[in-house]
Design a protein around this motif. Structure first.
Motif, PDB file in Angstrom:
ATOM      1  N   LYS A  37       0.833  -1.197   0.000  1.00  0.00           N
ATOM      2  CA  LYS A  37       0.000   0.000   0.000  1.00  0.00           C
ATOM      3  C   LYS A  37       0.869   1.249   0.000  1.00  0.00           C
ATOM      4  O   LYS A  37       1.931   1.279   0.617  1.00  0.00           O
ATOM      5  N   THR A  38       0.389   2.293  -0.659  1.00  0.00           N
ATOM      6  CA  THR A  38       1.142   3.541  -0.746  1.00  0.00           C
ATOM      7  C   THR A  38       1.411   4.135   0.627  1.00  0.00           C
ATOM      8  O   THR A  38       2.443   4.770   0.849  1.00  0.00           O
ATOM      9  N   GLU A  39       0.494   3.926   1.569  1.00  0.00           N
ATOM     10  CA  GLU A  39       0.681   4.452   2.922  1.00  0.00           C
ATOM     11  C   GLU A  39       1.944   3.921   3.582  1.00  0.00           C
ATOM     12  O   GLU A  39       2.460   4.529   4.526  1.00  0.00           O
ATOM     13  N   GLY A  40       2.469   2.796   3.100  1.00  0.00           N
ATOM     14  CA  GLY A  40       3.665   2.207   3.687  1.00  0.00           C
ATOM     15  C   GLY A  40       4.963   2.628   3.036  1.00  0.00           C
ATOM     16  O   GLY A  40       6.039   2.223   3.488  1.00  0.00           O
ATOM     17  N   THR A  41       4.914   3.436   1.975  1.00  0.00           N
ATOM     18  CA  THR A  41       6.142   3.918   1.345  1.00  0.00           C
ATOM     19  C   THR A  41       6.724   5.053   2.178  1.00  0.00           C
ATOM     20  O   THR A  41       5.991   5.827   2.795  1.00  0.00           O
ATOM     21  N   TYR A  42       8.054   5.172   2.184  1.00  0.00           N
ATOM     22  CA  TYR A  42       8.629   6.164   3.097  1.00  0.00           C
ATOM     23  C   TYR A  42       8.347   7.610   2.694  1.00  0.00           C
ATOM     24  O   TYR A  42       8.239   8.477   3.575  1.00  0.00           O
ATOM     25  N   PRO A  43       8.179   7.962   1.392  1.00  0.00           N
ATOM     26  CA  PRO A  43       7.758   9.340   1.110  1.00  0.00           C
ATOM     27  C   PRO A  43       6.395   9.677   1.726  1.00  0.00           C
ATOM     28  O   PRO A  43       6.188  10.790   2.227  1.00  0.00           O
ATOM     29  N   GLN A  44       5.470   8.711   1.704  1.00  0.00           N
ATOM     30  CA  GLN A  44       4.157   8.958   2.289  1.00  0.00           C
ATOM     31  C   GLN A  44       4.227   8.978   3.813  1.00  0.00           C
ATOM     32  O   GLN A  44       3.557   9.781   4.472  1.00  0.00           O
ATOM     33  N   ILE A  45       5.056   8.102   4.388  1.00  0.00           N
ATOM     34  CA  ILE A  45       5.241   8.100   5.842  1.00  0.00           C
ATOM     35  C   ILE A  45       5.822   9.435   6.303  1.00  0.00           C
ATOM     36  O   ILE A  45       5.407   9.997   7.326  1.00  0.00           O
ATOM     37  N   LEU A  46       6.789   9.966   5.536  1.00  0.00           N
ATOM     38  CA  LEU A  46       7.383  11.260   5.875  1.00  0.00           C
ATOM     39  C   LEU A  46       6.337  12.366   5.840  1.00  0.00           C
ATOM     40  O   LEU A  46       6.254  13.185   6.767  1.00  0.00           O
ATOM     41  N   GLU A  47       5.539  12.401   4.786  1.00  0.00           N
ATOM     42  CA  GLU A  47       4.496  13.424   4.681  1.00  0.00           C
ATOM     43  C   GLU A  47       3.524  13.348   5.855  1.00  0.00           C
ATOM     44  O   GLU A  47       3.207  14.372   6.486  1.00  0.00           O
ATOM     45  N   ASP A  48       3.061  12.154   6.159  1.00  0.00           N
ATOM     46  CA  ASP A  48       2.092  11.989   7.243  1.00  0.00           C
ATOM     47  C   ASP A  48       2.693  12.383   8.592  1.00  0.00           C
ATOM     48  O   ASP A  48       2.027  13.027   9.419  1.00  0.00           O
ATOM     49  N   ALA A  49       3.960  12.009   8.823  1.00  0.00           N
ATOM     50  CA  ALA A  49       4.599  12.327  10.097  1.00  0.00           C
ATOM     51  C   ALA A  49       4.775  13.834  10.272  1.00  0.00           C
ATOM     52  O   ALA A  49       4.554  14.378  11.368  1.00  0.00           O
ATOM     53  N   LEU A  50       5.170  14.525   9.210  1.00  0.00           N
ATOM     54  CA  LEU A  50       5.350  15.976   9.295  1.00  0.00           C
ATOM     55  C   LEU A  50       4.028  16.684   9.569  1.00  0.00           C
ATOM     56  O   LEU A  50       3.972  17.643  10.350  1.00  0.00           O
ATOM     57  N   ASN A  51       2.966  16.226   8.947  1.00  0.00           N
ATOM     58  CA  ASN A  51       1.668  16.871   9.155  1.00  0.00           C
ATOM     59  C   ASN A  51       1.079  16.566  10.528  1.00  0.00           C
ATOM     60  O   ASN A  51       0.322  17.372  11.072  1.00  0.00           O
ATOM     61  N   ARG A  52       1.438  15.431  11.105  1.00  0.00           N
ATOM     62  CA  ARG A  52       0.981  15.133  12.465  1.00  0.00           C
ATOM     63  C   ARG A  52       1.739  15.945  13.510  1.00  0.00           C
ATOM     64  O   ARG A  52       1.196  16.272  14.567  1.00  0.00           O
ATOM     65  N   SER A  53       2.999  16.254  13.219  1.00  0.00           N
ATOM     66  CA  SER A  53       3.851  16.881  14.230  1.00  0.00           C
ATOM     67  C   SER A  53       3.744  18.400  14.266  1.00  0.00           C
ATOM     68  O   SER A  53       4.222  19.030  15.209  1.00  0.00           O
ATOM     69  N   GLN A  54       3.135  19.004  13.248  1.00  0.00           N
ATOM     70  CA  GLN A  54       3.016  20.460  13.229  1.00  0.00           C
ATOM     71  C   GLN A  54       1.834  20.854  12.352  1.00  0.00           C
ATOM     72  O   GLN A  54       1.335  20.064  11.560  1.00  0.00           O
ATOM     73  N   SER A  55       1.384  22.101  12.518  1.00  0.00           N
ATOM     74  CA  SER A  55       0.238  22.585  11.746  1.00  0.00           C
ATOM     75  C   SER A  55       0.516  23.932  11.085  1.00  0.00           C
ATOM     76  O   SER A  55      -0.392  24.559  10.559  1.00  0.00           O
ATOM     77  N   VAL A  56       1.776  24.366  11.120  1.00  0.00           N
ATOM     78  CA  VAL A  56       2.125  25.652  10.523  1.00  0.00           C
ATOM     79  C   VAL A  56       2.063  25.571   9.003  1.00  0.00           C
ATOM     80  O   VAL A  56       1.527  26.457   8.330  1.00  0.00           O
ATOM     81  N   LEU A  57       2.616  24.489   8.444  1.00  0.00           N
ATOM     82  CA  LEU A  57       2.631  24.285   7.005  1.00  0.00           C
ATOM     83  C   LEU A  57       2.024  22.928   6.675  1.00  0.00           C
ATOM     84  O   LEU A  57       2.069  21.998   7.488  1.00  0.00           O
ATOM     85  N   LYS A  58       1.484  22.820   5.480  1.00  0.00           N
ATOM     86  CA  LYS A  58       1.002  21.535   5.001  1.00  0.00           C
ATOM     87  C   LYS A  58       2.104  20.891   4.167  1.00  0.00           C
ATOM     88  O   LYS A  58       2.431  21.359   3.078  1.00  0.00           O
ATOM     89  N   ALA A  59       2.692  19.824   4.701  1.00  0.00           N
ATOM     90  CA  ALA A  59       3.738  19.115   3.969  1.00  0.00           C
ATOM     91  C   ALA A  59       3.109  18.223   2.911  1.00  0.00           C
ATOM     92  O   ALA A  59       2.091  17.574   3.146  1.00  0.00           O
ATOM     93  N   GLN A  60       3.719  18.199   1.741  1.00  0.00           N
ATOM     94  CA  GLN A  60       3.235  17.345   0.665  1.00  0.00           C
ATOM     95  C   GLN A  60       4.427  16.671   0.005  1.00  0.00           C
ATOM     96  O   GLN A  60       5.340  17.332  -0.489  1.00  0.00           O
ATOM     97  N   GLY A  61       4.428  15.335   0.038  1.00  0.00           N
ATOM     98  CA  GLY A  61       5.518  14.574  -0.554  1.00  0.00           C
ATOM     99  C   GLY A  61       5.176  14.125  -1.965  1.00  0.00           C
ATOM    100  O   GLY A  61       4.036  13.763  -2.258  1.00  0.00           O
ATOM    101  N   PHE A  62       6.173  14.149  -2.833  1.00  0.00           N
ATOM    102  CA  PHE A  62       6.015  13.719  -4.224  1.00  0.00           C
ATOM    103  C   PHE A  62       7.008  12.585  -4.474  1.00  0.00           C
ATOM    104  O   PHE A  62       8.221  12.788  -4.395  1.00  0.00           O
ATOM    105  N   ASN A  63       6.480  11.410  -4.778  1.00  0.00           N
ATOM    106  CA  ASN A  63       7.305  10.214  -4.918  1.00  0.00           C
ATOM    107  C   ASN A  63       7.729  10.030  -6.376  1.00  0.00           C
ATOM    108  O   ASN A  63       6.982   9.497  -7.192  1.00  0.00           O
ATOM    109  N   TYR A  64       8.956  10.463  -6.687  1.00  0.00           N
ATOM    110  CA  TYR A  64       9.500  10.315  -8.033  1.00  0.00           C
ATOM    111  C   TYR A  64      10.340   9.038  -8.173  1.00  0.00           C
ATOM    112  O   TYR A  64      11.091   8.899  -9.133  1.00  0.00           O
TER     113      TYR A  64
END
Length: 212
Positions: free
Chosen positions: A110-137
């Motif tokens: 599942k895409t949720e288990g790829t590390y770019p998606q894990i990074l995006e989700d972790a950053l958005n859980r840890s702060q609310s100042v910016l919306k982090a968005q990861g792009f998996n190239y």
């Protein structure tokens, strides 16, 4: 019927069965990519430095390593099918990550288990100042040459704030990258996907650059 003749027949039967199993194994080993995975690749026409990319707008496609993937409008692995990206807003922080099959998530179901998606989700859980968005190239069997070309020819349109290149020793092997056939399968692909994924022994390295 003598016991010797019965043993002879049994031996012949077991021999034929063994050959059949071996034949099946050889065919599965050699053609598992075409039988188990879908044709998810297409040529990239803007530059010869990028031989292939993922097809855009894939829905529940079967990639190597028994992964089920969706792709966005740019052909990047994504949770949202066909996602499109407009101009970046001041509330966004865009992270573009390029690499080989490890970044893409080959073998990650599942895409949720790829590390770019894990990074995006972790950053958005840890702060609310910016919306982090990861792009998996990440793309299977890319070398550093294709990764650098991806930065030049594919990433700039999303205006990333941070670019991460994740590489292993094998990514410096010039003969590593295969080609794509007319259907969308990789040809001359030396890594084992499908039912026989293997782990690379190469050491991972991460190189990042940010736009201040």
């Amino acid at each position: 019927m003598t016991n010797n003749f019965k043993r002879f027949l049994l031996g012949g039967f077991l021999f034929v069965v063994t050959l059949t199993i071996l034949e099946f194994g050889v065919r599965l080993w050699g053609y598992s990519g075409h039988r188990i995975s879908d044709p998810i690749y297409m040529p990239f026409e803007l530059t010869g430095d990028i031989p292939y990319v993922h097809k855009p707008n894939l829905v529940n496609a079967r990639a190597q390593g028994l992964s089920i993937i969706n792709t966005d409008s740019q052909g990047l692995r994504s949770k949202v099918v066909g996602a499109q990206y407009g101009p970046k807003t001041k509330e966004e922080y865009r992270i573009a990550i390029v690499g080989d099959s490890g970044t893409f998530g080959e073998g990650v179901s599942k895409t949720e288990g790829t590390y770019p998606q894990i990074l995006e989700d972790a950053l958005n859980r840890s702060q609310s100042v910016l919306k982090a968005q990861g792009f998996n190239y990440g793309v299977s069997a890319y070398r550093v040459k294709e990764m650098a070309a991806t930065l030049e020819h594919r990433m700039l349109e999303i205006a990333p704030d941070l670019v991460v290149m994740t590489i292993i020793d094998h990514d410096f092997v010039l003969a590593r990258t295969p080609t794509v056939d007319v259907s969308g399968y990789l040809e001359n692909h030396t890594s084992m996907g499908g039912l026989f994924p293997i782990l690379s022994s190469g050491r991972p390295y991460a190189i990042s650059t940010s736009r201040m």
